[in-house]
Write a protein that holds these residues in place. Sequence first.
Motif, PDB file in Angstrom:
ATOM      1  N   ASP A   1      45.970  17.590 143.212  1.00 12.42           N
ATOM      2  CA  ASP A   1      45.594  16.413 144.049  1.00 12.42           C
ATOM      3  C   ASP A   1      45.373  16.707 145.502  1.00 12.42           C
ATOM      4  N   PRO A   2      44.754  15.895 146.194  1.00 13.80           N
ATOM      5  CA  PRO A   2      44.848  16.346 147.595  1.00 13.80           C
ATOM      6  C   PRO A   2      45.898  16.402 148.359  1.00 13.80           C
ATOM      7  N   ASP A   3      47.102  15.739 147.946  1.00  8.89           N
ATOM      8  CA  ASP A   3      48.513  16.010 148.466  1.00  8.89           C
ATOM      9  C   ASP A   3      49.068  17.575 148.326  1.00  8.89           C
ATOM     10  N   GLY A   4      48.691  17.813 147.260  1.00  8.91           N
ATOM     11  CA  GLY A   4      49.324  19.245 146.832  1.00  8.91           C
ATOM     12  C   GLY A   4      48.363  20.141 147.587  1.00  8.91           C
TER      13      GLY A   4
ATOM     14  N   LEU B   1      50.451  22.737 150.064  1.00  8.46           N
ATOM     15  CA  LEU B   1      50.334  24.069 150.017  1.00  8.46           C
ATOM     16  C   LEU B   1      49.800  24.734 151.239  1.00  8.46           C
ATOM     17  N   ARG B   2      48.831  24.233 152.011  1.00  7.72           N
ATOM     18  CA  ARG B   2      48.561  24.954 153.462  1.00  7.72           C
ATOM     19  C   ARG B   2      49.718  24.655 154.321  1.00  7.72           C
ATOM     20  N   HIS B   3      50.631  23.701 154.384  1.00  7.96           N
ATOM     21  CA  HIS B   3      51.724  23.496 155.370  1.00  7.96           C
ATOM     22  C   HIS B   3      52.712  24.678 155.011  1.00  7.96           C
ATOM     23  N   ILE B   4      53.108  24.667 153.634  1.00  4.25           N
ATOM     24  CA  ILE B   4      53.994  25.697 153.374  1.00  4.25           C
ATOM     25  C   ILE B   4      53.563  26.952 153.732  1.00  4.25           C
ATOM     26  N   ALA B   5      52.135  27.440 153.293  1.00  3.98           N
ATOM     27  CA  ALA B   5      51.940  28.727 153.845  1.00  3.98           C
ATOM     28  C   ALA B   5      51.843  29.108 155.260  1.00  3.98           C
ATOM     29  N   LYS B   6      51.664  27.953 156.310  1.00  2.59           N
ATOM     30  CA  LYS B   6      51.612  28.078 157.576  1.00  2.59           C
ATOM     31  C   LYS B   6      52.888  28.578 157.833  1.00  2.59           C
ATOM     32  N   ILE B   7      54.017  27.561 157.337  1.00  3.87           N
ATOM     33  CA  ILE B   7      55.337  27.843 157.939  1.00  3.87           C
ATOM     34  C   ILE B   7      55.831  29.283 157.502  1.00  3.87           C
ATOM     35  N   CYS B   8      55.565  29.660 156.330  1.00  7.03           N
ATOM     36  CA  CYS B   8      56.140  30.870 156.027  1.00  7.03           C
ATOM     37  C   CYS B   8      55.461  32.025 157.060  1.00  7.03           C
ATOM     38  N   GLN B   9      54.050  32.025 157.160  1.00 10.27           N
ATOM     39  CA  GLN B   9      53.468  32.891 158.076  1.00 10.27           C
ATOM     40  C   GLN B   9      54.356  32.944 159.469  1.00 10.27           C
TER      41      GLN B   9
ATOM     42  N   LYS C   1      62.747  23.608 156.839  1.00  7.01           N
ATOM     43  CA  LYS C   1      61.245  23.002 156.916  1.00  7.01           C
ATOM     44  C   LYS C   1      60.311  23.011 155.492  1.00  7.01           C
ATOM     45  N   LEU C   2      60.889  24.180 154.801  1.00  9.39           N
ATOM     46  CA  LEU C   2      60.042  24.404 153.554  1.00  9.39           C
ATOM     47  C   LEU C   2      60.381  23.045 152.554  1.00  9.39           C
ATOM     48  N   LEU C   3      61.748  22.646 152.621  1.00  2.83           N
ATOM     49  CA  LEU C   3      62.311  21.594 151.743  1.00  2.83           C
ATOM     50  C   LEU C   3      61.756  20.487 152.159  1.00  2.83           C
ATOM     51  N   ASP C   4      61.258  20.256 153.190  1.00  2.33           N
ATOM     52  CA  ASP C   4      60.883  18.968 153.705  1.00  2.33           C
ATOM     53  C   ASP C   4      59.258  18.677 153.436  1.00  2.33           C
ATOM     54  N   GLN C   5      58.888  19.983 152.955  1.00  2.00           N
ATOM     55  CA  GLN C   5      57.338  19.860 152.704  1.00  2.00           C
ATOM     56  C   GLN C   5      56.990  19.881 151.106  1.00  2.00           C
ATOM     57  N   ILE C   6      57.980  20.399 150.135  1.00  2.00           N
ATOM     58  CA  ILE C   6      57.899  20.316 148.938  1.00  2.00           C
ATOM     59  C   ILE C   6      57.974  19.118 148.149  1.00  2.00           C
TER      60      ILE C   6
END
Length: 97
Positions: A14-17, A21-29, A55-60
């Motif tokens: 879904d669009p939210d997923g 995914l983009r937000h999580i990848a950006k945080i990890c980068q 930060k990651l737990l706030d996103q998933i």
Amino acid sequence: MMMVIVSYDVKTSDPDGAKRLRHIAKICQNYGVRVQNSVFECLVDTANLELLKEKLLDQIDETKDSLYFFNIGKKYHHKIEKFGSKDVIDLDGPIIF
């Protein structure tokens, strides 16, 4: 500094997923180097590790996604073996863009 491997799986049907995914990848980068599509090597201290987790737990979405932290520790140089085509980045050395 300690090596932490961050791995995630985000349901993107879904669009939210896709947005998560983009937000999580950006945080990890911001904390490490991508070594696989959803796997990052992060060289962090204890405070930054806790901040990264927060930060990651706030996103998933814990009902749809998964997130793993593998703490390799401070003496990580001989604990990681790499095979294949992707170059390894020395996180302790200078990084030039």
